[in-house]
Every structure is written in structure tokens, then in C-alpha cells.
Scaffold this active site. Structure first.
Site, PDB file in Angstrom:
ATOM      1  N   THR A  36       0.841  -0.981   0.084  1.00 34.82           N
ATOM      2  CA  THR A  36      -0.265   0.089  -0.365  1.00 34.82           C
ATOM      3  C   THR A  36       1.194   1.163   0.024  1.00 34.82           C
ATOM      4  OG1 THR A  36      -0.478  -0.064   2.402  1.00 34.82           O
ATOM      5  CG2 THR A  36      -1.977  -0.796   0.758  1.00 34.82           C
ATOM      6  N   GLY A  37       2.355   1.175  -0.689  1.00 34.38           N
ATOM      7  CA  GLY A  37       3.171   2.583  -0.581  1.00 34.38           C
ATOM      8  C   GLY A  37       2.266   3.135  -2.388  1.00 34.38           C
ATOM      9  N   ALA A  38       3.020   3.291  -2.490  1.00 30.45           N
ATOM     10  CA  ALA A  38       2.782   4.841  -3.327  1.00 30.45           C
ATOM     11  C   ALA A  38       2.392   3.869  -4.502  1.00 30.45           C
ATOM     12  CB  ALA A  38       3.903   5.427  -4.310  1.00 30.45           C
ATOM     13  N   ILE A  39       3.130   2.926  -5.159  1.00 24.91           N
ATOM     14  CA  ILE A  39       2.728   1.443  -5.922  1.00 24.91           C
ATOM     15  C   ILE A  39       1.534   1.241  -5.999  1.00 24.91           C
ATOM     16  CG2 ILE A  39       3.880  -0.489  -7.276  1.00 24.91           C
ATOM     17  CD1 ILE A  39       6.492   0.377  -7.249  1.00 24.91           C
ATOM     18  N   ASN A  90       7.708   6.896 -13.317  1.00 25.92           N
ATOM     19  CA  ASN A  90       8.686   5.914 -12.846  1.00 25.92           C
ATOM     20  C   ASN A  90       7.576   4.942 -12.600  1.00 25.92           C
ATOM     21  OD1 ASN A  90       8.969   7.663 -10.330  1.00 25.92           O
ATOM     22  ND2 ASN A  90       9.225   6.617  -8.872  1.00 25.92           N
ATOM     23  N   CYS A 122      10.974  -0.132 -12.713  1.00 24.89           N
ATOM     24  CA  CYS A 122      10.139   1.028 -13.609  1.00 24.89           C
ATOM     25  C   CYS A 122      11.877   1.954 -14.750  1.00 24.89           C
ATOM     26  CB  CYS A 122      10.271   2.233 -12.386  1.00 24.89           C
ATOM     27  SG  CYS A 122      11.717   2.698 -11.859  1.00 24.89           S
TER      28      CYS A 122
END
Lengths: 309, 337
Positions: free
Chosen positions: A25-28, A280, A140
């Protein structure tokens, strides 16, 4: 991604949506959830993280999705396996997750540089998951560089390839920071696999500049007889293909001096949740969602997963 | 009297001045001379550290393994150091360097990005190697922010931590504030200062650092280094001694090593050339000099404008590819973005 752009939209109205879970549940993970939310082909049933306070879990809740802070255990405890699991954790975690997910017959789309599954860069490899249940999105920098590296090596006698990516500090999460070694190894591995050039190098810079630097990747190559006009044409053609699923992908500069060629690529994010400079995350997530959507469109997927939904 | 431990990165940071082309004979000869002068730590490698030989920053004349084994053989008393940037070198490079007998590792990160070093500092700690963390481009962060990052590095296992004035931007009062804040934040952990000479302040800044509590100070023979060069070692040592610090270094042998370095390592000793002054004022990493000058000349733009624009964009070491874009933009061609 803008509506109507490319193969995603073309495949979006297929039969029945596949059930999907996201772990990480990070930015990705957060951007993945937003992209899945927009896809009629994907039905998000669970978003799992490790920290109950994470902004990513709260975001998924705000969209009305089921969430859990129990990590992989939450996925394993689901009454039925998911058709597709996106793993947006870390390379080390993915190494633990894969043996647990493999027996379930799930298609696992790995966004970490674990180098376990079959590597996919959509315009080069296609997005079919026919040859395995674990699809790896490389990195990325790999997503940004492989299409151009592949095109260059197919057209010119390339003897050395080097890829230098720069990511803004605030969109390089903890997993990215802990996975620099895997990033370097996996990106280099993909460059060789898809260009045939054995002498390669991958480098990652994290830039703290304010305002943040837009994600960029420089592809350096050594080749005899490099003509800048021809090189630019090859790069532009490769970029146009990538824009079918990542519309913010651009060639920003191209130089050829002696036997040394440098092509600079930039990716702007087209995302509901990411700032524009976070290309990215956008390019790797767009590729991942494309894989899942194409899987959803496969007529044989029910028999392959054994799931009657 | 306070002891200051001198680290000598002549054979690592000096590589920037000669496009990473130092040969093995030159490495051996200088390492022997530095060893004879009882310099505590002699650092060697590609200018950007382990695994960094590349088109982006320059391919080295000799490989990491060759450089490390050559200098290891040459050192009797001095300890051997090397440098690594996460994202450029990897744990595998560290493992090989340990096998070559490296005693002291410097893991470099941008001033606000200490978390990039967490894994490598942990790896070195677990391997039993001495690991330092250096915060580069430190003029881009406040004393408070640097102190916080330094404390974090110690938490990851760094046995010394400090700053590089990568652009040569500091005045002595800037150094005093930053080293003082770091020293207070990390308590007994030794603090490092590494100066560049773009504004002619490197020796003064280094003395300011020692007076503010730095226990490890870097210097290079004849100031060998990128741009205007680094702190000139054979000036630094006697100035520190006159200022009341001890280094344990033999002055005559040190001067001999510096003379040898001038003869055998460099085409000419670094000078504070116009472009280095601009680089320092603009706050741009000194190692960008050659490429800025080359690409500007080819495109017919003023390299001084290129430096100031790179400073405005806050380019950090390793982003050499950005020079191409800035030059193209200033010359009014070649960019779509």
C-alpha cells in the site's frame, strides 16, 4: 490513462471482470488501486498492507474496497483465490509470497525487482501470461529503457548498453530504497535478455530536487556508425508504441557523437493519485494493469484458474 | 591535543580530474608514498566509487578488483578505504571489496537521502567491516536536517558520519554550523568533513570543521580532485598541526608524496579556474565540469549559464545526463519537453 487511449481501453469491455487483490500500500499500490478502479475488466476484492494506518489502505477504503492490514495472510484467508494478485511490496517479500500464491492457480503480477517470474515489457514481449503464473514487471527503469534498447539493438550493431534512471525522492518508497541492489541486477538482466547485448549496466539516482524532477531514463549505447537522425527515428517509433499504454512517455533528447549514443526518455504520470513527475510508478503500473486486462480478455482463463466465478 | 584522522582520497576523488584514467602503476606509486607518510587511510577506486565505471560518468582505465588489489599490496601501515554510492554499486561490489582487504568503506548518499544507505550500512556492519556514511551536496540541506540524517546513518550502523561540500559552496561559518549540529546529534560517533576548493576555502573550511568537532578530515595530494580540486592535503596537515591538532603524519614524507602525485598522477595541479568558481557559486557538483564545458562548446552556449541552470534545477552527482538537456534548451534546440 486518458479514456480511449490504446489497448487498455480496447480490451476494457470484455466478458466478465477478473477478481483482483493488491498487496502493498505504498505509492505503487495506491496508484494501482486507482488504475484498477478505472478498469471495467478488473474487479478489486481486497487491498492488503501491513500497517493499519497506511495512507494506501485509507485510500482503498475511500473507494469502497475491502482492506486488511494482515498482509499476505489476508489474501490466503480469502474464501476463494483471486484471479489476479498484484504484488507491490518488496523483492524480499515477493520471494516469500510466491510459494504461498503459486498453489492457488492465481496469476501473480510482480511489481518488485525479484526476478522470479517471466519478464514483461509490453511492447517488446507482449503481455500474454500464457507461459507462466508469475509475471515480473522488471523495474521502472526497465519499463522505460527496454523498448528503446530493444529497438536500437535490432537496428544497429550495439556493443554496450547503459541505462541511468532518475526518480524523485518523494516517489521512491522504502521498498525501492531497500531494493536498489535488486533493481540494478534485474534491470541489467532485462536489458541483456531483450537486446542480446551482454555488456550492460543499470544505475538509479534518487533526486531530492524541489520542485521534484520528472522521472527520466538515459539510454547510453556504444555502436559503430551511429547516425543521429536514424537513431532518433528508431527511438521515436519505439516511444510511440509505448504511448499506447503509458501516454506520458517521450523521447526528450537524442545525441550521437562518435560511437556513443544517448537517448533521454521522460515519463509524465497520467494518474488520479500520482503527481505528474511520478512517471516511474505510472509506467510500471500501466504495464501491470495491461497484463491483467489482457488476461481478463482470455477466453480460456476460467479453465486455467479453475475458478468458477 | 585533539587527534584528527586524515583520510586521503587522492586515488579515488582525484580520478574525476583525469576522467577516471589513473593506471595501476600510478596507483601503486602514490599508495607507497602515502603509506610512507603514515597517512591513516588511503582511499582508492573509480571517482564515483565501486561499480560506477560507466558512460554516464566515465569508464575507468582499471577495474575495481585490479585497483583494490594493487593498492592493498602497496600499503604496509595505512588502512585501505573505498567508496560506494547505492544505486551505482551493490552489495556484491561490497562483498568483493571486503575480499580484497578494504578496511574502511564510505557509503555516499545525497544529503537528504540517508535511507538509501540503510541496507548497505547494515550489510557492512554484519560483515564486520568499518562503514562510514557521507552526506553529499550538503549545502542543499540545513544544519538541522543534516544532523537528523546523520543520526539516522548511525542508527543504520555507520561508525562515522559526515558531510561532503561537493560543490565547494561553503564558507567557514557554514561548516561550523553544520559540523557542530551533526557532532551534537551523533554524540561520540566520529564526524567527517570533506571539502572542495571552488571558492578557495577548502583548508579554512576543514580547520573550521575540526574546530567544530570533526574527528575525520579528508585531503588530497595537491588538492587532486574534480573541478577546483579538494582540500590540499600537504597544506591541511601542517595547518591543522599549527591550529593545535595532531595527525600523526610525517611532514617531509607527506611533501614527497604530494610532489610524486604532481609528477605522476595529474597533467597539472588543480587551479581555481573560472568555471570552478561558477560551479561553486551555482552549487553544482564539481565533477560536472568537463562535460559542461564540452557540451556547451559544441552547442555554442555559455557554460556559465549552463552551471547556473543546473544549480537552479538542483542537479545532484550522477545526473550528468541532465547536462545534455540543459545545453540543448539553452541553445534553443533539441528538446520536446
Amino acid at each position: 490513462m486518458s479514456p480511449g487511449a490504446g489497448p487498455t481501453a480496447a480490451r476494457a469491455d470484455v466478458a466478465e471482470p477478473v477478481t483482483v487483490a493488491v498487496i502493498g500500500t505504498g505509492a505503487i499500490g495506491r496508484d494501482l488501486v486507482s488504475k484498477i478502479d478505472r478498469s471495467p475488466a478488473l474487479d478489486c476484492r481486497l487491498v492488503a498492507g501491513r500497517s493499519p494506518e497506511s495512507a494506501g489502505l485509507r485510500y482503498a477504503e475511500s473507494l469502497g474496497y475491502a482492506t486488511s492490514a494482515a498482509g499476505i495472510e489476508a489474501l490466503l484467508a480469502a474464501p476463494r483465490p483471486f484471479d489476479v494478485v498484484f504484488d507491490a511490496t518488496s523483492a524480499a517479500s515477493h520471494r516469500d509470497h510466491w510459494p504461498l500464491l503459486e498453489p492457488l492457480g492465481t496469476l501473480v503480477i510482480d511489481l518488485t525487482p525479484s526476478r522470479i517470474g517471466r519478464m514483461v515489457a509490453p511492447t517488446v514481449t507482449g503481455v500474454s501470461a500464457a507461459t507462466g503464473r508469475n509475471v515480473n514487471l522488471i523495474s521502472c527503469g526497465g519499463q522505460a529503457s527496454v523498448p528503446v534498447a530493444h529497438a536500437l539493438a535490432a537496428r544497429f550493431p550495439v556493443t554496450y548498453l547503459e541505462v541511468v534512471s532518475t526518480v524523485a525522492s518523494d516517489v521512491a518508497g522504502r521498498a525501492t530504497r531497500m531494493n536498489l541492489d535488486e533493481y540494478v541486477a534485474t534491470t541489467g538482466h532485462a536489458l541483456t535478455a531483450f537486446s542480446g547485448v551482454s555488456d550492460v549496466k543499470a544505475i538509479l539516482n534518487i533526486s531530492p530536487a524541489v520542485p521534484p524532477a520528472t522521472f527520466r531514463t538515459a539510454v547510453h549505447a556504444r555502436m559503430a556508425g551511429a547516425d543521429p537522425v536514424q537513431v532518433r527515428a528508431v527511438a521515436d517509433r519505439a516511444a510511440e508504441e509505448v504511448r499506447c499504454f503509458a501516454p506520458g512517455y517521450e523521447v526528450t533528447a537524442c545525441t550521437a557523437v562518435g560511437d556513443r549514443v544517448t537517448i533521454t526518455l521522460q515519463v509524465m504520470a497520467h494518474s488520479d493519485v500520482l503527481p505528474p513527475y511520478a512517471g516511474n510508478l505510472d509506467i510500471i503500473n500501466s504495464a501491470a494493469v495491461l497484463v491483467a486486462e489482457q488476461y481478463a480478455a482470455r477466453p480460456d482463463r476460467m479453465s486455467r484458474t479453475g475458478v468458477a466465478s | 591535543m585533539t587527534r584528527v584522522v586524515i583520510h586521503d582520497p587522492t586515488l579515488r576523488d582525484g580520478q574525476h580530474a583525469v576522467r577516471h584514467q589513473l593506471g595501476l602503476t600510478a596507483l601503486r606509486r602514490y599508495a607507497e608514498a602515502a603509506d610512507a607518510a603514515r597517512i591513516p587511510v588511503v582511499e582508492v577506486g573509480h571517482g564515483n566509487g565501486l561499480g560506477a565505471s560507466s558512460l554516464q560518468v566515465g569508464q575507468a582505465a582499471a577495474g575495481d578488483d585490479e585497483m583494490l588489489s594493487t593498492v592493498r599490496d602497496a600499503l604496509r601501515n595505512s588502512r585501505m578505504g573505498t567508496f560506494m554510492l547505492p544505486g551505482w554499486g551493490t552489495s556484491e561490489d561490497l562483498r568483493r571489496a571486503i575480499a580484497h582487504g578494504v578496511d574502511v568503506f564510505r557509503v555516499g548518499v545525497h544529503a537528504t537521502e540517508t535511507s538509501l544507505a540503510e541496507r548497505h550500512l547494515g550489510f557492512l556492519r554484519d560483515a564486520g567491516a568499518e562503514a562510514h556514511c557521507v552526506l553529499m551536496m550538503s549545502h542543499m540541506a540545513t544544519p538541522g536536517a543534516l544532523a537528523e540524517q546523520a543520526a539516522r546513518a548511525v542508527g543504520y550502523g555507520a561508525q562515522a558520519v559526515g558531510i561532503m561540500d561537493s560543490a565547494g559552496h561553503f564558507l567557514p561559518s557554514d561548516v561550523t554550523a553544520r559540523i557542530g549540529a551533526i557532532a551534537e546529534a551523533v554524540d561520540t560517533t566520529p564526524v567527517i568533513f570533506h571539502g572542495h576548493n571552488n571558492l578557495g576555502m577548502a583548508v579554512a573550511n576543514s580547520v573550521a570543521a575540526a574546530e567544530a568537532g570533526a574527528l575525520i578530515v579528508d585531503g588530497c595530494a595537491r588538492g587532486f580532485g574534480a573541478g577546483a580540486g579538494n582540500t590540499q592535503l600537504e597544506v591541511l596537515v601542517p595547518v591543522l598541526e599549527r591550529s593545535g591538532f595532531t595527525t600523526g603524519i610525517d611532514l617531509y614524507a607527506l611533501l614527497d608524496a604530494a610532489d610524486l602525485a604532481e609528477r605522476e598522477l595529474m597533467p597539472a595541479p588543480p587551479v581555481t579556474a573560472s568555471m570552478s568558481i561558477v560551479s561553486g557559486l551555482a552549487g553544482v557538483f564539481s565533477g560536472f565540469k568537463h562535460r559542461v564545458v564540452e557540451l556547451s562548446a559544441a552547442a555554442g552556449v555559455d557554460p556559465r549559464d549552463v552551471f547556473f541552470e543546473l544549480g537552479r534545477r538542483q542537479a545532484v552527482a550522477g545526473q550528468e545526463d541532465l547536462i545534455v538537456d540543459v545545453v540543448a534548451e539553452l541553445s534553443g534546440r533539441g528538446t520536446d519537453g
